[in-house]
Scaffold this motif. Structure first.
Motif, PDB file in Angstrom:
ATOM      1  N   THR A 256       0.855  -1.189   0.000  1.00 33.26           N
ATOM      2  CA  THR A 256       0.000   0.000   0.000  1.00 33.26           C
ATOM      3  C   THR A 256       0.888   1.234   0.000  1.00 33.26           C
ATOM      4  O   THR A 256       2.016   1.198   0.499  1.00 33.26           O
ATOM      5  CB  THR A 256      -0.941   0.022   1.223  1.00 33.26           C
ATOM      6  N   SER A 257       0.364   2.316  -0.527  1.00 35.56           N
ATOM      7  CA  SER A 257       1.105   3.578  -0.423  1.00 35.56           C
ATOM      8  C   SER A 257       0.939   4.102   0.995  1.00 35.56           C
ATOM      9  O   SER A 257      -0.065   3.805   1.658  1.00 35.56           O
ATOM     10  CB  SER A 257       0.518   4.607  -1.389  1.00 35.56           C
ATOM     11  N   ASP A 258       1.907   4.875   1.492  1.00 34.32           N
ATOM     12  CA  ASP A 258       1.590   5.697   2.653  1.00 34.32           C
ATOM     13  C   ASP A 258       0.487   6.653   2.187  1.00 34.32           C
ATOM     14  O   ASP A 258       0.268   6.853   0.990  1.00 34.32           O
ATOM     15  CB  ASP A 258       2.831   6.443   3.175  1.00 34.32           C
ATOM     16  N   TRP A 259      -0.183   7.276   3.139  1.00 33.90           N
ATOM     17  CA  TRP A 259      -1.379   8.044   2.791  1.00 33.90           C
ATOM     18  C   TRP A 259      -1.019   9.257   1.907  1.00 33.90           C
ATOM     19  O   TRP A 259      -0.235  10.110   2.318  1.00 33.90           O
ATOM     20  CB  TRP A 259      -2.095   8.448   4.070  1.00 33.90           C
ATOM     21  N   HIS A 260      -1.529   9.274   0.699  1.00 32.29           N
ATOM     22  CA  HIS A 260      -1.270  10.299  -0.331  1.00 32.29           C
ATOM     23  C   HIS A 260       0.138  10.209  -0.906  1.00 32.29           C
ATOM     24  O   HIS A 260       0.604  11.158  -1.546  1.00 32.29           O
ATOM     25  CB  HIS A 260      -1.495  11.714   0.215  1.00 32.29           C
ATOM     26  N   ALA A 261       0.833   9.086  -0.677  1.00 28.74           N
ATOM     27  CA  ALA A 261       2.215   8.991  -1.180  1.00 28.74           C
ATOM     28  C   ALA A 261       2.260   8.591  -2.653  1.00 28.74           C
ATOM     29  O   ALA A 261       3.292   8.761  -3.289  1.00 28.74           O
ATOM     30  CB  ALA A 261       3.022   7.996  -0.348  1.00 28.74           C
ATOM     31  N   ALA A 262       1.173   8.054  -3.189  1.00 25.58           N
ATOM     32  CA  ALA A 262       1.162   7.719  -4.621  1.00 25.58           C
ATOM     33  C   ALA A 262       0.874   9.007  -5.378  1.00 25.58           C
ATOM     34  O   ALA A 262      -0.212   9.583  -5.252  1.00 25.58           O
ATOM     35  CB  ALA A 262       0.091   6.670  -4.905  1.00 25.58           C
ATOM     36  N   ARG A 263       1.847   9.461  -6.135  1.00 28.52           N
ATOM     37  CA  ARG A 263       1.685  10.772  -6.775  1.00 28.52           C
ATOM     38  C   ARG A 263       1.860  10.711  -8.300  1.00 28.52           C
ATOM     39  O   ARG A 263       2.085  11.712  -8.942  1.00 28.52           O
ATOM     40  CB  ARG A 263       2.656  11.780  -6.141  1.00 28.52           C
ATOM     41  N   SER A 264       1.812   9.512  -8.868  1.00 25.25           N
ATOM     42  CA  SER A 264       1.873   9.390 -10.323  1.00 25.25           C
ATOM     43  C   SER A 264       1.016   8.187 -10.702  1.00 25.25           C
ATOM     44  O   SER A 264       0.724   7.340  -9.855  1.00 25.25           O
ATOM     45  CB  SER A 264       3.311   9.158 -10.775  1.00 25.25           C
ATOM     46  N   THR A 265       0.640   8.106 -11.973  1.00 18.92           N
ATOM     47  CA  THR A 265      -0.187   6.976 -12.411  1.00 18.92           C
ATOM     48  C   THR A 265       0.683   5.822 -12.902  1.00 18.92           C
ATOM     49  O   THR A 265       0.644   4.720 -12.358  1.00 18.92           O
ATOM     50  CB  THR A 265      -1.147   7.427 -13.539  1.00 18.92           C
ATOM     51  N   HIS A 266       1.501   6.102 -13.919  1.00 14.07           N
ATOM     52  CA  HIS A 266       2.231   4.998 -14.560  1.00 14.07           C
ATOM     53  C   HIS A 266       3.349   4.477 -13.683  1.00 14.07           C
ATOM     54  O   HIS A 266       3.484   3.266 -13.493  1.00 14.07           O
ATOM     55  CB  HIS A 266       2.813   5.468 -15.900  1.00 14.07           C
ATOM     56  N   ALA A 267       4.164   5.390 -13.156  1.00 15.24           N
ATOM     57  CA  ALA A 267       5.364   4.945 -12.427  1.00 15.24           C
ATOM     58  C   ALA A 267       4.978   4.116 -11.206  1.00 15.24           C
ATOM     59  O   ALA A 267       5.615   3.100 -10.911  1.00 15.24           O
ATOM     60  CB  ALA A 267       6.211   6.142 -12.030  1.00 15.24           C
ATOM     61  N   THR A 268       3.941   4.514 -10.483  1.00 16.55           N
ATOM     62  CA  THR A 268       3.547   3.741  -9.293  1.00 16.55           C
ATOM     63  C   THR A 268       2.998   2.376  -9.705  1.00 16.55           C
ATOM     64  O   THR A 268       3.333   1.351  -9.111  1.00 16.55           O
ATOM     65  CB  THR A 268       2.473   4.485  -8.484  1.00 16.55           C
ATOM     66  N   ALA A 269       2.160   2.389 -10.736  1.00 14.49           N
ATOM     67  CA  ALA A 269       1.555   1.117 -11.168  1.00 14.49           C
ATOM     68  C   ALA A 269       2.632   0.162 -11.664  1.00 14.49           C
ATOM     69  O   ALA A 269       2.635  -1.027 -11.318  1.00 14.49           O
ATOM     70  CB  ALA A 269       0.522   1.378 -12.261  1.00 14.49           C
ATOM     71  N   LEU A 270       3.572   0.685 -12.434  1.00 14.35           N
ATOM     72  CA  LEU A 270       4.614  -0.180 -12.997  1.00 14.35           C
ATOM     73  C   LEU A 270       5.592  -0.668 -11.931  1.00 14.35           C
ATOM     74  O   LEU A 270       6.161  -1.751 -12.046  1.00 14.35           O
ATOM     75  CB  LEU A 270       5.371   0.562 -14.106  1.00 14.35           C
ATOM     76  N   ALA A 271       5.754   0.143 -10.903  1.00 16.66           N
ATOM     77  CA  ALA A 271       6.694  -0.250  -9.833  1.00 16.66           C
ATOM     78  C   ALA A 271       6.106  -1.324  -8.926  1.00 16.66           C
ATOM     79  O   ALA A 271       6.730  -1.732  -7.969  1.00 16.66           O
ATOM     80  CB  ALA A 271       7.086   0.961  -9.013  1.00 16.66           C
ATOM     81  N   THR A 272       4.898  -1.742  -9.214  1.00 27.21           N
ATOM     82  CA  THR A 272       4.164  -2.786  -8.490  1.00 27.21           C
ATOM     83  C   THR A 272       3.587  -2.329  -7.159  1.00 27.21           C
ATOM     84  O   THR A 272       3.357  -3.140  -6.276  1.00 27.21           O
ATOM     85  CB  THR A 272       4.949  -4.126  -8.309  1.00 27.21           C
ATOM     86  N   LEU A 273       3.327  -1.033  -7.038  1.00 22.28           N
ATOM     87  CA  LEU A 273       2.459  -0.603  -5.929  1.00 22.28           C
ATOM     88  C   LEU A 273       1.101  -1.260  -6.171  1.00 22.28           C
ATOM     89  O   LEU A 273       0.632  -1.314  -7.311  1.00 22.28           O
ATOM     90  CB  LEU A 273       2.322   0.926  -5.941  1.00 22.28           C
ATOM     91  N   ASP A 274       0.475  -1.762  -5.102  1.00 19.94           N
ATOM     92  CA  ASP A 274      -0.791  -2.482  -5.304  1.00 19.94           C
ATOM     93  C   ASP A 274      -2.024  -1.680  -4.921  1.00 19.94           C
ATOM     94  O   ASP A 274      -3.091  -1.889  -5.471  1.00 19.94           O
ATOM     95  CB  ASP A 274      -0.791  -3.787  -4.473  1.00 19.94           C
ATOM     96  N   LEU A 275      -1.882  -0.815  -3.933  1.00 20.20           N
ATOM     97  CA  LEU A 275      -3.055  -0.133  -3.389  1.00 20.20           C
ATOM     98  C   LEU A 275      -2.690   1.326  -3.142  1.00 20.20           C
ATOM     99  O   LEU A 275      -1.659   1.610  -2.516  1.00 20.20           O
ATOM    100  CB  LEU A 275      -3.461  -0.817  -2.069  1.00 20.20           C
ATOM    101  N   SER A 276      -3.534   2.237  -3.641  1.00 17.68           N
ATOM    102  CA  SER A 276      -3.291   3.663  -3.437  1.00 17.68           C
ATOM    103  C   SER A 276      -4.270   4.155  -2.370  1.00 17.68           C
ATOM    104  O   SER A 276      -5.474   4.097  -2.564  1.00 17.68           O
ATOM    105  CB  SER A 276      -3.501   4.404  -4.764  1.00 17.68           C
ATOM    106  N   MET A 277      -3.725   4.627  -1.264  1.00 13.91           N
ATOM    107  CA  MET A 277      -4.576   5.074  -0.146  1.00 13.91           C
ATOM    108  C   MET A 277      -4.249   6.516   0.189  1.00 13.91           C
ATOM    109  O   MET A 277      -3.113   6.940   0.021  1.00 13.91           O
ATOM    110  CB  MET A 277      -4.316   4.207   1.089  1.00 13.91           C
ATOM    111  N   PRO A 278      -5.197   7.290   0.706  1.00  9.42           N
ATOM    112  CA  PRO A 278      -6.604   6.928   0.843  1.00  9.42           C
ATOM    113  C   PRO A 278      -7.325   7.151  -0.484  1.00  9.42           C
ATOM    114  O   PRO A 278      -6.693   7.400  -1.503  1.00  9.42           O
ATOM    115  CB  PRO A 278      -7.083   7.917   1.899  1.00  9.42           C
ATOM    116  N   GLY A 279      -8.641   7.088  -0.480  1.00  8.30           N
ATOM    117  CA  GLY A 279      -9.428   7.328  -1.671  1.00  8.30           C
ATOM    118  C   GLY A 279     -10.604   8.228  -1.304  1.00  8.30           C
ATOM    119  O   GLY A 279     -10.626   8.764  -0.212  1.00  8.30           O
ATOM    120  N   PRO A 280     -11.573   8.405  -2.142  1.00  2.98           N
ATOM    121  CA  PRO A 280     -11.696   7.734  -3.442  1.00  2.98           C
ATOM    122  C   PRO A 280     -10.848   8.387  -4.535  1.00  2.98           C
ATOM    123  O   PRO A 280     -10.637   7.777  -5.575  1.00  2.98           O
ATOM    124  CB  PRO A 280     -13.187   7.865  -3.758  1.00  2.98           C
TER     125      PRO A 280
END
Ligand code: BGC
Length: 882
Positions: A256-280
């Motif tokens: 999971t990302s730390d809260w709001h730590a996922a800040r890109s679409t492709h790079a995070t997805a490709l790096a195998t991050l599985d869950l982007s938190m929080p949402g929606p």
């Protein structure tokens, strides 16, 4: 490492599944397979948009459900020193455990396991599936604001205790989340800094506890940190997430990302991050669907993320079809399975961690640093007047600030608990000695009255832009925070206001300080007169909107017993982020000179003085580092003045991390109590009066001064780079390499008895992986039963310091207990990995031949026994165990 953390709990589970029959046929393509579907099959059966939806949070703490595959929402909650739940609310209190640096001081993996299992059960009873703990970063600097949330400055101690924590939590069917992967060892600019750290240092120090939690304990989640490591944000760090964590260590859980730590679409997805938190919201959603359509992110990669989420759901009982079938003898799986069968305790009171266990754990963590002439335990028959002094005697700090904080069920205040344990004829005086708060303290309970209900507390209203009350309720606390659940129209940049009204009845006449805190516009009226009207700044780190929002103050003069009507209006700032929080503070104005003089007088008139000093409420927190190792306020002066008039001065330090103790030589005894959780007072009374032994040993070096600390400040340069140029030499390794003396060494702690180290033998090499079993005999030479922490350090062949390597490093430890005069034999197992080092050119662990020295003793500077271990060949060490 010894104890339960060595047991492997990755026993493969077989699963049998009935074909999926329920659900919306439009959402899920029918499954036509001959064998039971795997999580991967279920993932593949979903439309792309549905898969993507599952991979971002549904709100601040929940994941999405997907009825077509039998998936319900999963609920996360912060830890590690309690399970707060999805709200911060005084009506939903939690057991408050000793903070992890205290647990680190116990050096006791069995105790940590028991606490974590109880915490898991509490989480379960509150409907929590995922605990966002433990925190396994290292105390690289003693100023680290979040160091209280770490176990130790050493990776072996951290890994051993954190593994026990993970296994304990997961034994209750609740997922542990090992965080923050990796390099989040300080808080200054944590969102952006770039930790530059060599591969070997990463492997041998900072990754080691994560590796133990993955490979030994089998954690179900890992949280990717905010910071970068070697140029790549951790949520985008392909090499560390995919290559090391997943491929090399075989992690099969959710990143999971730390809260709001996922800040890109492709790079995070490709790096195998599985869950982007929080949402929606978040960077995935539509953008990720498009990336899959365009082939930038493959369907296979997307399915892997969803399958991991479903595996997590199965583990915590959130995937109702089908149940888990256990591998024989898998106790942690059995608990998980029980959860599947009887998931909810709806309507029942939460199963809070037992207060007796918390009291015991706190005492086990207290470290007796100094005890001249056996000043402790106090002889209650020899005391007729006791002075209890210090800001923390009356306002203890039981936990650190930030996301880990809970609303405790109760707080045992040291001054009260000590009084309660002494016979009635003992006169106990209590004086605060000085003030240390950074923000005006919350109004104490009982001093505010809700004008609507007439009960203690205040009236809360949410008012829209037209002035209409859209929601209202009674609250007992004047310190409020929300992540979700505020009415529409209220929030960052929205026009609605949060309004608090209360009646304050002062206990004393004279000047009082009133304060309001929050990020945005703040107004405070007292009896209809505006006394505060201003705006506070938006902080750099969103967590500060809750931990230390801007505060505005006003002085007012009040009459004892005459109530003042207070009204607070808070308009959250445009541009604000993070939890919405507002606070009302009230304190009578007091002069430190008067408080110090009163404490000195009380001490002079007493047989003994117990001075309880330490951090104030906001000294140690997530979101910022401490600027100094000095105690806040005039506490050093307080201790010096008390010790000058009373030779039986016992100092108790209530801090989660090291402080400077220039007065230590003047005190008869010094006891380090950390941030000990809700049972601070009872545990302290037990230890001071001898019902319990202080069982702790330092998990972190206590510096003699700031100039000799191996790594002090952790401020990135202007380019955002935080250079870990000290390499392996943090904490005691740095002191040893430089030949410098700390105030108190890593591993030090006295207890109430004494120990002889009689013998060490290298008992045998274990066949499966080359671990070395040592047999150590110690004898209790004192007058009472006690606990000893046997520590084994390993020194490499040759002159390691010349190669920038530690003179010695902790390799294993074990807790032993014995009665007076009794000897005890303990087995300490040094893992094969301790003999290896990471070779960057070979990209592999290697074990150098030569003579290693095992040094066994009571601290890193009190080594009593040695044994030589000769390894003959250069070999690749089996990396199976961290
Ligand atoms: C912290 C995490 C925490 C998360 C949710 C972040 O700011 O770094 O440790 O779990 O917030 O509260």
């Amino acid at each position: 490492m010894t104890g339960p953390e060595l047991t492997t709990h990755l026993a493969a589970r077989t699963t049998t599944m009935a074909p999926v029959v329920s659900g919306d046929p439009a959402a899920a393509a029918p499954l036509v397979i001959a064998r039971p579907p795997t999580e991967r099959d279920l993932a593949a059966s979903l439309p792309v948009a549905e898969k993507v939806r599952l991979l971002s949070g549904a709100d601040s703490w929940r994941t999405h459900d997907c009825p077509s595959v039998g998936l319900r929402q999963m609920v996360t909650s912060d830890g590690p020193n309690g399970v707060r739940g999805a709200t911060k609310d005084e009506r939903n209190p939690s057991a408050c455990l000793p903070s992890p640096s205290a647990l680190g001081a116990s050096w006791d993996a069995d105790l940590v396991y028991r606490l974590a299992a109880a915490l898991g059960a509490e989480a379960r009873s509150k409907g929590i599936d995922v605990l966002l703990a433990p925190t396994v970063n290292l105390m690289r600097t003693p100023l680290g604001g979040r160091g209280f949330e770490f176990f130790a400055e050493d990776p072996v101690l951290t890994g051993g205790l954190a593994s026990a924590f993970v296994r304990g939590v997961q034994s209750a069917g609740v997922a542990a989340t090992v965080k923050h992967f990796v390099g989040n060892d300080s808080e200054t600019e944590r969102w952006t800094y770039d930790a530059r750290v060599s591969e070997s240092v990463l492997r041998e120090l900072y990754l080691l506890p994560f590796e133990a939690c993955v490979r030994v304990a089998g954690t179900w989640l890992v949280m990717a940190a905010y910071n970068k490591v070697n140029g790549s944000p951790m949520t985008e760090n392909l090499r560390l997430l995919r290559d090391v964590l997943k491929n090399e260590w075989g992690f099969d859980g959710v990143v999971t990302s730390d809260w709001h730590a996922a800040r890109s679409t492709h790079a995070t997805a490709l790096a195998t991050l599985d869950l982007s938190m929080p949402g929606p919201e978040g960077p995935w959603g539509e953008l990720l669907v498009r990336a899959v359509d365009e082939g930038i992110v493959t369907k296979d990669l997307l399915d892997d993320k969803v399958a991991r989420l479903l595996r997590l759901a199965r583990r915590v009982g959130a995937l109702t079809q089908p149940a888990v079938q256990l591998a024989p003898g898998d106790a942690s799986g059995r608990a998980a399975n029980d959860r599947v069968i009887a998931r909810t305790t709806n309507g029942q009171a939460p199963a809070l961690v037992d207060a007796g266990l918390l009291r015991h754990a706190a005492a086990e963590s207290f470290v007796l640093l100094r005890n001249a002439d056996d000043a402790l335990p106090l002889d209650r028959s020899a005391i007729s007047r006791l002075a209890v002094i210090g800001p923390n005697a009356v306002s203890p700090v039981i936990q650190g600030g930030g996301s880990a904080g809970v609303t405790p069920v109760s707080v045992s205040v040291p001054a009260d608990a000590i009084r309660a344990e002494l016979p009635d004829h003992v006169q106990v005086s209590v004086s605060a000695g000085c003030q240390t708060w950074h923000t005006v303290p919350d109004a104490p309970p009982g001093i505010l009255t809700d004008p609507v209900t007439g009960t203690p507390g205040l009236h809360l209203e949410f008012i829209d832009r037209e002035g209409t009350v859209i929601a209202a309720e009674h609250r007992a606390s004047a310190n409020l925070a929300w992540w979700d659940g505020v009415p529409d129209g209220i929030g960052w940049g929205k026009p609605g206001r949060v309004v608090l009204t209360t009646s304050f009845r002062p206990r004393e006449s004279g000047s009082h300080l009133l304060s309001v805190a929050g990020v945005g516009s703040l107004l405070l009226q007292a009896d209809g007169v505006t006394v505060i009207d201003g705006v506070t700044a938006v902080p750099d780190d969103p967590v500060e909107a809750m931990t230390r929002p801007g505060e505005l103050r006003a002085g007012i003069s009040l009459e004892a017993g005459t109530p003042a009507r207070l009204r607070v209006e808070f308009l959250p700032a445009a541009g604000g982020e993070g939890p919405l929080a507002v606070r009302l503070g009230i304190a009578p104005v007091a002069e430190d000179d008067d408080l110090l003089a009163a404490a000195e007088t009380a001490a002079a008139a007493a047989d003994a003085a117990v001075v309880i000093v330490g951090s104030a409420e906001l000294t140690e927190s997530e979101g910022f580092d401490r600027p100094t190792l000095a105690l806040p306020g005039r506490q050093d002066e307080l201790i010096a003045r008390v010790a000058a008039v009373n030779r039986n001065t016992i100092v108790v330090v209530n801090s989660g991390m090291p402080v400077l103790m220039p007065w230590a030589g003047q005190a008869a005894a010094v006891l380090y109590a950390w941030l000990p959780g809700q049972e601070f007072g009872t545990a302290l009374a037990d230890v001071l009066l001898g019902q319990a032994e202080p069982g702790g040993r330092l998990p972190v070096t206590i510096p003699a001064d700031e100039t000799t600390v191996p790594v002090l400040h952790a401020e990135p340069g202007a380019d955002g780079v935080l250079d870990y140029s000290e390499g392996l030499l943090i904490g005691y390794r740095g002191y040893d390499a430089a030949g410098l003396a700390p105030a108190y060494a890593f591993g030090h702690g006295l207890g109430y008895t004494t120990w002889d180290y009689e013998s060490v033998e290298c008992a045998r090499w274990l066949p499966d992986g080359g671990d070395l079993e040592l047999s150590v005999r110690v004898r209790n030479t004192g007058g009472r039963s006690g606990k000893e922490v046997v520590q084994a350090y390993l020194a490499e062949p040759g002159d390691p310091a010349r190669r920038g390597r530690p003179v010695r490093a902790l390799a294993a430890f074990a807790v032993v207990r014995a009665a007076p005069g009794e000897s005890a034999q303990v087995t300490v197992t040094i893992p094969a990995r301790a003999f290896a080092r990471y070779d960057e050119s070979l990209a592999s662990w290697i074990t150098q031949g030569g003579e290693f020295t095992v040094q066994v003793g009571a601290s890193s500077r009190d080594l009593r026994l040695t044994a030589a271990v000769r390894l003959t060949a250069l070999s690749s060490a089996r990396p199976g165990r961290a």
